[in-house]
Design a protein around this motif. Structure first.
Motif, PDB file in Angstrom:
ATOM      1  N   GLU A 109       0.948  -1.111  -0.019  1.00 33.48           N
ATOM      2  CA  GLU A 109       0.156  -0.011  -0.060  1.00 33.48           C
ATOM      3  C   GLU A 109       0.697   1.218   0.150  1.00 33.48           C
ATOM      4  O   GLU A 109       0.530   2.232  -0.605  1.00 33.48           O
ATOM      5  N   PHE A 110       2.057   1.233   0.533  1.00 33.50           N
ATOM      6  CA  PHE A 110       2.860   2.408   0.829  1.00 33.50           C
ATOM      7  C   PHE A 110       3.405   2.704  -0.598  1.00 33.50           C
ATOM      8  O   PHE A 110       3.576   3.961  -1.169  1.00 33.50           O
ATOM      9  N   CYS A 111       3.963   1.540  -1.481  1.00 35.91           N
ATOM     10  CA  CYS A 111       4.700   1.864  -2.565  1.00 35.91           C
ATOM     11  C   CYS A 111       3.590   2.359  -3.786  1.00 35.91           C
ATOM     12  O   CYS A 111       3.969   2.869  -4.909  1.00 35.91           O
ATOM     13  N   CYS A 112       2.290   1.886  -3.581  1.00 33.63           N
ATOM     14  CA  CYS A 112       1.265   2.185  -4.212  1.00 33.63           C
ATOM     15  C   CYS A 112       0.686   3.351  -4.329  1.00 33.63           C
ATOM     16  O   CYS A 112       0.104   4.041  -5.278  1.00 33.63           O
ATOM     17  N   ASP A 113       1.009   4.139  -3.226  1.00 29.83           N
ATOM     18  CA  ASP A 113       0.316   5.230  -2.792  1.00 29.83           C
ATOM     19  C   ASP A 113       1.081   6.224  -3.598  1.00 29.83           C
ATOM     20  O   ASP A 113       2.152   6.816  -2.955  1.00 29.83           O
ATOM     21  N   ALA A 114       0.697   6.977  -4.495  1.00 27.68           N
ATOM     22  CA  ALA A 114       1.209   8.319  -5.087  1.00 27.68           C
ATOM     23  C   ALA A 114       1.403   9.668  -4.428  1.00 27.68           C
ATOM     24  O   ALA A 114       2.475  10.187  -4.514  1.00 27.68           O
ATOM     25  N   SER A 115       0.662   9.446  -3.467  1.00 28.69           N
ATOM     26  CA  SER A 115       0.737  10.859  -2.412  1.00 28.69           C
ATOM     27  C   SER A 115       1.988  10.512  -1.557  1.00 28.69           C
ATOM     28  O   SER A 115       2.603  11.727  -1.036  1.00 28.69           O
ATOM     29  N   ARG A 116       2.723   9.378  -1.338  1.00 26.75           N
ATOM     30  CA  ARG A 116       3.770   9.206  -0.674  1.00 26.75           C
ATOM     31  C   ARG A 116       5.071   9.316  -1.344  1.00 26.75           C
ATOM     32  O   ARG A 116       6.192   9.086  -0.826  1.00 26.75           O
ATOM     33  N   ALA A 117       5.005   9.834  -2.734  1.00 26.11           N
ATOM     34  CA  ALA A 117       6.144   9.831  -3.410  1.00 26.11           C
ATOM     35  C   ALA A 117       6.760  11.240  -3.376  1.00 26.11           C
ATOM     36  O   ALA A 117       6.685  12.313  -4.037  1.00 26.11           O
ATOM     37  N   THR A 118       7.172  11.375  -1.904  1.00 24.62           N
ATOM     38  CA  THR A 118       7.685  12.805  -1.610  1.00 24.62           C
ATOM     39  C   THR A 118       9.077  13.072  -1.774  1.00 24.62           C
ATOM     40  O   THR A 118       9.749  14.099  -1.499  1.00 24.62           O
ATOM     41  N   GLY A 119       9.894  12.029  -2.299  1.00 25.83           N
ATOM     42  CA  GLY A 119      11.002  11.990  -2.228  1.00 25.83           C
ATOM     43  C   GLY A 119      11.837  11.489  -0.992  1.00 25.83           C
ATOM     44  O   GLY A 119      13.126  11.752  -0.928  1.00 25.83           O
ATOM     45  N   GLN A 120      11.256  11.385   0.015  1.00 24.17           N
ATOM     46  CA  GLN A 120      11.722  10.794   1.198  1.00 24.17           C
ATOM     47  C   GLN A 120      11.517   9.380   1.214  1.00 24.17           C
ATOM     48  O   GLN A 120      10.436   8.900   1.470  1.00 24.17           O
ATOM     49  N   LEU A 121      12.684   8.776   1.906  1.00 28.01           N
ATOM     50  CA  LEU A 121      12.763   7.257   1.994  1.00 28.01           C
ATOM     51  C   LEU A 121      13.199   6.974   3.270  1.00 28.01           C
ATOM     52  O   LEU A 121      14.385   7.398   3.538  1.00 28.01           O
ATOM     53  N   CYS A 122      12.559   6.411   4.274  1.00 20.35           N
ATOM     54  CA  CYS A 122      12.723   6.190   5.713  1.00 20.35           C
ATOM     55  C   CYS A 122      13.467   4.670   5.873  1.00 20.35           C
ATOM     56  O   CYS A 122      12.473   3.747   5.473  1.00 20.35           O
ATOM     57  N   VAL A 123      14.718   4.561   6.118  1.00 18.90           N
ATOM     58  CA  VAL A 123      15.225   3.169   6.284  1.00 18.90           C
ATOM     59  C   VAL A 123      14.817   2.889   7.845  1.00 18.90           C
ATOM     60  O   VAL A 123      15.283   3.304   8.669  1.00 18.90           O
ATOM     61  N   VAL A 124      14.118   1.552   7.960  1.00 18.50           N
ATOM     62  CA  VAL A 124      13.989   1.106   9.519  1.00 18.50           C
ATOM     63  C   VAL A 124      14.296  -0.607   9.431  1.00 18.50           C
ATOM     64  O   VAL A 124      14.567  -1.080   8.288  1.00 18.50           O
ATOM     65  N   ARG A 125      14.253  -0.896  10.530  1.00 16.18           N
ATOM     66  CA  ARG A 125      14.924  -2.388  10.797  1.00 16.18           C
ATOM     67  C   ARG A 125      13.834  -3.259  10.461  1.00 16.18           C
ATOM     68  O   ARG A 125      14.056  -4.313   9.682  1.00 16.18           O
ATOM     69  N   ASP A 126      12.661  -3.139  10.774  1.00 18.30           N
ATOM     70  CA  ASP A 126      11.555  -4.061  10.515  1.00 18.30           C
ATOM     71  C   ASP A 126      10.026  -3.431  10.557  1.00 18.30           C
ATOM     72  O   ASP A 126       9.955  -2.209  10.741  1.00 18.30           O
ATOM     73  N   LEU A 127       9.135  -4.383  10.211  1.00 19.60           N
ATOM     74  CA  LEU A 127       7.900  -3.788  10.168  1.00 19.60           C
ATOM     75  C   LEU A 127       7.393  -3.455  11.285  1.00 19.60           C
ATOM     76  O   LEU A 127       6.278  -2.315  11.269  1.00 19.60           O
ATOM     77  N   ALA A 128       7.724  -3.580  12.450  1.00 15.01           N
ATOM     78  CA  ALA A 128       7.262  -3.126  13.598  1.00 15.01           C
ATOM     79  C   ALA A 128       7.703  -1.740  13.874  1.00 15.01           C
ATOM     80  O   ALA A 128       6.554  -0.765  14.261  1.00 15.01           O
ATOM     81  N   ASP A 129       8.703  -0.983  13.081  1.00 17.34           N
ATOM     82  CA  ASP A 129       9.087   0.049  13.129  1.00 17.34           C
ATOM     83  C   ASP A 129       8.155   1.121  12.420  1.00 17.34           C
ATOM     84  O   ASP A 129       8.036   1.917  12.332  1.00 17.34           O
ATOM     85  N   VAL A 130       7.861   0.384  11.198  1.00 19.47           N
ATOM     86  CA  VAL A 130       7.062   0.952  10.146  1.00 19.47           C
ATOM     87  C   VAL A 130       5.595   1.106  10.849  1.00 19.47           C
ATOM     88  O   VAL A 130       4.949   2.447  10.690  1.00 19.47           O
ATOM     89  N   TRP A 131       5.165   0.338  11.639  1.00 18.14           N
ATOM     90  CA  TRP A 131       3.784   0.422  12.356  1.00 18.14           C
ATOM     91  C   TRP A 131       4.024   1.718  13.375  1.00 18.14           C
ATOM     92  O   TRP A 131       2.879   2.339  13.660  1.00 18.14           O
ATOM     93  N   THR A 132       5.119   1.564  14.076  1.00 14.59           N
ATOM     94  CA  THR A 132       5.249   2.601  15.104  1.00 14.59           C
ATOM     95  C   THR A 132       5.166   3.872  14.249  1.00 14.59           C
ATOM     96  O   THR A 132       4.458   5.149  15.163  1.00 14.59           O
ATOM     97  N   LEU A 133       5.855   4.215  13.450  1.00 13.86           N
ATOM     98  CA  LEU A 133       5.868   5.469  12.612  1.00 13.86           C
ATOM     99  C   LEU A 133       4.393   5.747  11.995  1.00 13.86           C
ATOM    100  O   LEU A 133       4.267   7.153  12.330  1.00 13.86           O
ATOM    101  N   GLU A 134       3.860   4.993  11.616  1.00 11.09           N
ATOM    102  CA  GLU A 134       2.491   5.099  11.015  1.00 11.09           C
ATOM    103  C   GLU A 134       1.611   5.567  12.246  1.00 11.09           C
ATOM    104  O   GLU A 134       0.880   6.383  11.620  1.00 11.09           O
ATOM    105  N   LYS A 135       1.325   4.862  13.181  1.00 11.45           N
ATOM    106  CA  LYS A 135       0.913   5.281  14.294  1.00 11.45           C
ATOM    107  C   LYS A 135       1.102   6.724  14.752  1.00 11.45           C
ATOM    108  O   LYS A 135       0.042   7.361  15.179  1.00 11.45           O
ATOM    109  N   SER A 136       2.117   7.004  14.843  1.00  9.64           N
ATOM    110  CA  SER A 136       2.325   8.637  15.034  1.00  9.64           C
ATOM    111  C   SER A 136       2.214   9.642  14.285  1.00  9.64           C
ATOM    112  O   SER A 136       2.211  10.795  14.480  1.00  9.64           O
ATOM    113  N   SER A 137       1.998   9.096  12.889  1.00 12.78           N
ATOM    114  CA  SER A 137       1.825  10.166  11.935  1.00 12.78           C
ATOM    115  C   SER A 137       2.808  11.007  11.671  1.00 12.78           C
ATOM    116  O   SER A 137       2.580  12.264  11.225  1.00 12.78           O
ATOM    117  N   VAL A 138       4.070  10.822  11.872  1.00 22.55           N
ATOM    118  CA  VAL A 138       5.196  11.652  11.929  1.00 22.55           C
ATOM    119  C   VAL A 138       5.941  11.802  10.318  1.00 22.55           C
ATOM    120  O   VAL A 138       6.364  12.687   9.996  1.00 22.55           O
TER     121      VAL A 138
END
Length: 199
Positions: free
Chosen positions: A70-99
């Protein structure tokens, strides 16, 4: 103890952050439940095991029926920023915080000589091609503030193409030394993202 129950307890005890005592409580609770919860859990696990896999672009777990997550398909996320994380739990944590509203890249662990984790064990090689393909202008490292996290971060920066015109940054204040993202509250993450510093 019944061998089947013991086998099940051992399997639950192997899960992250689940010890033997917690595994016993979970198994007994499921087996004594009269609502069919155990069968529903078993069915959901089988369905996920057969139909969920990593996105070929970023590594986020997704339905195998989808070409990308869903993240790669979402054109609104093509901001030029790429966040490197260790695992999926980190993605969920960042998504929950909406930062963060860009795209992710899960590397699947951290470099560690002591644990035998080498560069080939991590999802690093595709980062270079993503920079060009997705017009990435900033790579944000949201890795644990540990020796392994810093080692992994420096390694990634050293192997990316020298001609890639990309800025590097890391999370700033609020992330304690030795801290993991999934232990941080939303306010701390917001401060860390907003105050990230260039590398």
């Amino acid at each position: 103890m019944n061998s089947k129950i013991e086998k099940l307890i051992k399997q639950f005890a192997k899960l992250p952050r689940v010890g033997n005592r917690a595994a016993q409580r979970i198994v007994l609770g499921l087996l004594q439940d009269k609502t069919g919860r155990a069968a529903a859990l078993a069915g959901a696990l089988m369905d996920a095991a057969e139909n969920v896999g990593p996105c070929p672009v970023c590594g986020v777990l997704t339905d195998r029926a989808m070409q990308t997550c869903e993240f790669c398909c979402d054109a609104s996320r093509a901001t030029g920023q790429l966040c490197v994380v260790r695992d999926l739990a980190d993605v969920w944590t960042l998504e929950k915080s909406s930062v963060f509203h860009g795209r992710y890249h899960i590397i699947g662990g951290l470099l560690s000589g002591a644990n035998g984790v080498l560069p080939d064990d991590l999802n690093i090689t595709t980062l270079g091609s993503r920079i060009a393909a997705e017009n990435i202008s900033e790579i944000i490292f949201a890795l644990p503030n540990t020796v392994e996290g810093k080692t992994t971060q420096h390694y990634i920066m050293s192997v990316l193409p020298a001609d890639a015109s990309v800025a590097f940054s890391e999370l700033a204040s609020g992330v304690p030394l030795g801290g993991d993202l999934d232990y941080l509250d939303d306010g701390t993450l917001t401060l860390a993202f907003g105050g990230r510093k260039a590398l």
